[in-house]
Design a protein around this motif. Structure first.
Motif, short mmCIF file in Angstrom:
data_model
loop_
_atom_site.label_atom_id
_atom_site.label_comp_id
_atom_site.label_asym_id
_atom_site.label_seq_id
_atom_site.Cartn_x
_atom_site.Cartn_y
_atom_site.Cartn_z
N TYR A 233 0.82 -1.22 0.00
CA TYR A 233 0.00 0.00 0.00
C TYR A 233 0.85 1.27 0.00
O TYR A 233 0.49 2.26 -0.64
N SER A 234 1.98 1.26 0.70
CA SER A 234 2.83 2.45 0.71
C SER A 234 3.41 2.71 -0.67
O SER A 234 3.56 3.88 -1.08
N THR A 235 3.73 1.65 -1.41
CA THR A 235 4.24 1.82 -2.77
C THR A 235 3.20 2.49 -3.66
O THR A 235 3.50 3.44 -4.40
N THR A 236 1.97 2.01 -3.60
CA THR A 236 0.91 2.56 -4.44
C THR A 236 0.64 4.02 -4.08
O THR A 236 0.54 4.88 -4.97
N LEU A 237 0.53 4.32 -2.81
CA LEU A 237 0.26 5.70 -2.38
C LEU A 237 1.40 6.62 -2.77
O LEU A 237 1.17 7.75 -3.23
N PHE A 238 2.61 6.16 -2.60
CA PHE A 238 3.77 6.99 -2.95
C PHE A 238 3.78 7.32 -4.43
O PHE A 238 4.00 8.48 -4.83
N LEU A 239 3.54 6.34 -5.27
CA LEU A 239 3.60 6.55 -6.71
C LEU A 239 2.51 7.51 -7.18
O LEU A 239 2.74 8.40 -8.00
N VAL A 240 1.30 7.34 -6.68
CA VAL A 240 0.17 8.17 -7.12
C VAL A 240 0.33 9.62 -6.66
O VAL A 240 0.02 10.55 -7.41
N TYR A 241 0.83 9.82 -5.44
CA TYR A 241 0.91 11.16 -4.89
C TYR A 241 2.29 11.80 -5.02
O TYR A 241 2.54 12.85 -4.44
N PHE A 242 3.17 11.19 -5.80
CA PHE A 242 4.51 11.76 -5.99
C PHE A 242 4.47 13.18 -6.54
O PHE A 242 5.18 14.06 -6.03
N PRO A 243 3.67 13.49 -7.57
CA PRO A 243 3.66 14.87 -8.09
C PRO A 243 3.26 15.89 -7.04
O PRO A 243 3.77 17.02 -7.04
N MET A 244 2.34 15.53 -6.15
CA MET A 244 1.92 16.47 -5.11
C MET A 244 3.10 16.81 -4.19
O MET A 244 3.30 17.97 -3.81
N GLY A 245 3.89 15.81 -3.85
CA GLY A 245 5.05 16.06 -3.00
C GLY A 245 6.10 16.91 -3.69
O GLY A 245 6.80 17.70 -3.06
N ILE A 246 6.21 16.79 -5.02
CA ILE A 246 7.18 17.58 -5.77
C ILE A 246 6.72 19.02 -5.92
O ILE A 246 7.52 19.95 -5.90
N LEU A 247 5.42 19.23 -6.08
CA LEU A 247 4.89 20.58 -6.29
C LEU A 247 4.98 21.43 -5.03
O LEU A 247 5.03 22.66 -5.12
N VAL A 248 5.00 20.81 -3.86
CA VAL A 248 5.11 21.56 -2.61
C VAL A 248 6.59 21.72 -2.27
O VAL A 248 7.27 20.72 -1.99
N PRO A 249 7.14 22.94 -2.30
CA PRO A 249 8.59 23.12 -2.10
C PRO A 249 9.11 22.52 -0.80
O PRO A 249 10.20 21.95 -0.76
N ALA A 250 8.32 22.62 0.28
CA ALA A 250 8.78 22.10 1.56
C ALA A 250 8.88 20.58 1.57
O ALA A 250 9.68 19.99 2.30
N LEU A 251 8.05 19.93 0.76
CA LEU A 251 8.04 18.47 0.71
C LEU A 251 8.95 17.90 -0.36
O LEU A 251 9.22 16.71 -0.38
N ARG A 252 9.42 18.76 -1.28
CA ARG A 252 10.16 18.29 -2.46
C ARG A 252 11.40 17.48 -2.10
O ARG A 252 11.57 16.36 -2.62
N PRO A 253 12.31 17.98 -1.23
CA PRO A 253 13.50 17.17 -0.95
C PRO A 253 13.17 15.86 -0.25
O PRO A 253 13.83 14.85 -0.49
N TRP A 254 12.14 15.87 0.59
CA TRP A 254 11.76 14.64 1.29
C TRP A 254 11.15 13.64 0.33
O TRP A 254 11.39 12.43 0.44
N THR A 255 10.37 14.13 -0.61
CA THR A 255 9.78 13.25 -1.62
C THR A 255 10.86 12.62 -2.49
O THR A 255 10.83 11.43 -2.79
N ALA A 256 11.81 13.45 -2.92
CA ALA A 256 12.91 12.94 -3.75
C ALA A 256 13.76 11.93 -2.97
O ALA A 256 14.18 10.90 -3.52
N ALA A 257 14.03 12.23 -1.69
CA ALA A 257 14.82 11.31 -0.88
C ALA A 257 14.08 9.98 -0.69
O ALA A 257 14.69 8.90 -0.73
N ALA A 258 12.75 10.06 -0.50
CA ALA A 258 11.96 8.84 -0.36
C ALA A 258 11.98 8.03 -1.66
O ALA A 258 12.05 6.80 -1.65
N SER A 259 11.95 8.74 -2.80
CA SER A 259 12.01 8.06 -4.09
C SER A 259 13.36 7.35 -4.27
O SER A 259 13.41 6.21 -4.77
#
Length: 337
Positions: A233-259
């Motif tokens: 489930y974490s894989t599916t949620l991460f993949l679908v909501y990846f763009p949202m994490g990238i669009l938010v500047p505060a979340l961008r480095p954390w999203t990229a690190a998680a990827s």
């Protein structure tokens, strides 16, 4: 208008896109070297190769593609093209030759992938899409060796042409970012439609496939119901909501690190090393600002330790000059006043 002027005058992700270029070159180099000993059997034009040359030509015509390996059945030609590919991949990795060598590498690695597509793991598709986008960017600003020839050539171009450098760079970075978001979202939506992803058991079946199994470790994961459920489930949620994490500047480095962590696990547990490294290479554009800050911090710490050493003589280079992710040599067009 101010935002448009800023986007046209300040290159973005200069450090990250340089890392993308270097790591993609490294992936290509490792592909060449890992098959070097068996190159004639795997890619050669001989009758004893895995894919005979006449069948290879039929595939090329059917797909409407091209490959330099299809131009001749000569062993000399094959060896020349293959070894030129090795040199081009090495040059891209260390940052020699600029965009011209990057373009040559793109053609040569495409030709090799087309020669034998049975060994590909999906990372090749992304690399073939991203390399043309990299040609728009100033991906040789960092992690490279410059002879100064490109700077002299650029310096002789008209100002109107040189002023396009930054907008084209930013366009290339945005194109890579959009491509990455599409890869994640499409993959996530595709998984959502599968029954095993919906009921949380997909990881169990994937890790039991012999080709993707890590002996002694994979069984510890797929025999644990909690890990299988959370991983699926974490894989599916991460993949679908990846763009949202990238669009938010505060979340961008954390999203990229998680990827990056996600693809490191794919490389380790499933053995898809080339695919994982290709995805990580493209994720680096989202970490450019964080990498720049880390580099400045490391240099500051290093300078302080140098000053604290007995007998050290402060010089001009010891000054803590501000560092920017913006290349100094890129012409910056001035906004109209």
């Amino acid at each position: 208008m101010k935002k448009i002027d800023s986007a046209a005058s300040r290159p973005v992700a200069a450090l990250g896109v340089s890392g993308t270029r270097a790591l993609l070159g490294f992936v290509g180099l490792m592909y060449y070297l890992s098959h070097y000993g068996d190159r004639s059997y795997l890619f050669g034009p001989g009758a004893d190769s895995v894919l005979p040359h006449h069948l290879f030509l039929d595939q090329i015509r059917e797909k409407g593609s091209f490959s330099l390996y299809a131009w001749s059945t000569s062993e000399v030609w094959f060896e020349a093209v293959f070894h030129l590919g090795v040199l081009a991949a090495l040059a891209v990795t260390v940052g020699v030759g600029g965009r011209a060598v990057l373009a040559v590498h793109g053609i040569l690695i495409w030709s090799l992938y087309e020669r034998q597509s049975a060994f590909l793991d999906g990372g090749d598709n992304l690399a073939q899409l991203v390399i043309p986008m990299l040609l728009l960017t100033n991906c040789y600003q960092n992690f490279s060796f410059s002879s100064g020839v490109a700077d002299r050539v650029i310096g002789r171009l008209p100002e109107s042409v040189r002023s396009l450098g930054v907008p084209l760079h930013n366009l290339g970075v945005v194109a890579i970012a959009v491509q990455m978001c599409l890869v994640y979202v499409v993959s996530g939506l595709y998984k959502v439609q599968g029954d095993v992803w919906q009921d949380g058991t997909a990881l169990f079946y994937i890790m039991r496939v012999p080709e993707f199994e890590l002996p002694g470790v994979s069984n510890l994961v797929y025999n644990n119901d909690v890990l299988v459920f959370l991983g699926t489930y974490s894989t599916t949620l991460f993949l679908v909501y990846f763009p949202m994490g990238i669009l938010v500047p505060a979340l961008r480095p954390w999203t990229a690190a998680a990827s990056i962590a996600f693809h490191v696990s794919i490389g380790v547990f499933m053995g898809l090393t080339a695919f994982a490294l290709t995805m990580i290479a493209c994720d680096l554009i989202f970490l450019s600002s964080a990498l720049s800050r880390a580099r400045r911090m490391a240099r500051t710490i290093g300078k302080r330790r140098t000053r604290e050493q007995p007998g050290s003589i402060p010089t001009v280079t010891d000054q803590d000059a501000p560092e920017s992710d913006t290349p100094d040599r890129v012409p910056v067009p001035q906004a109209a006043r």
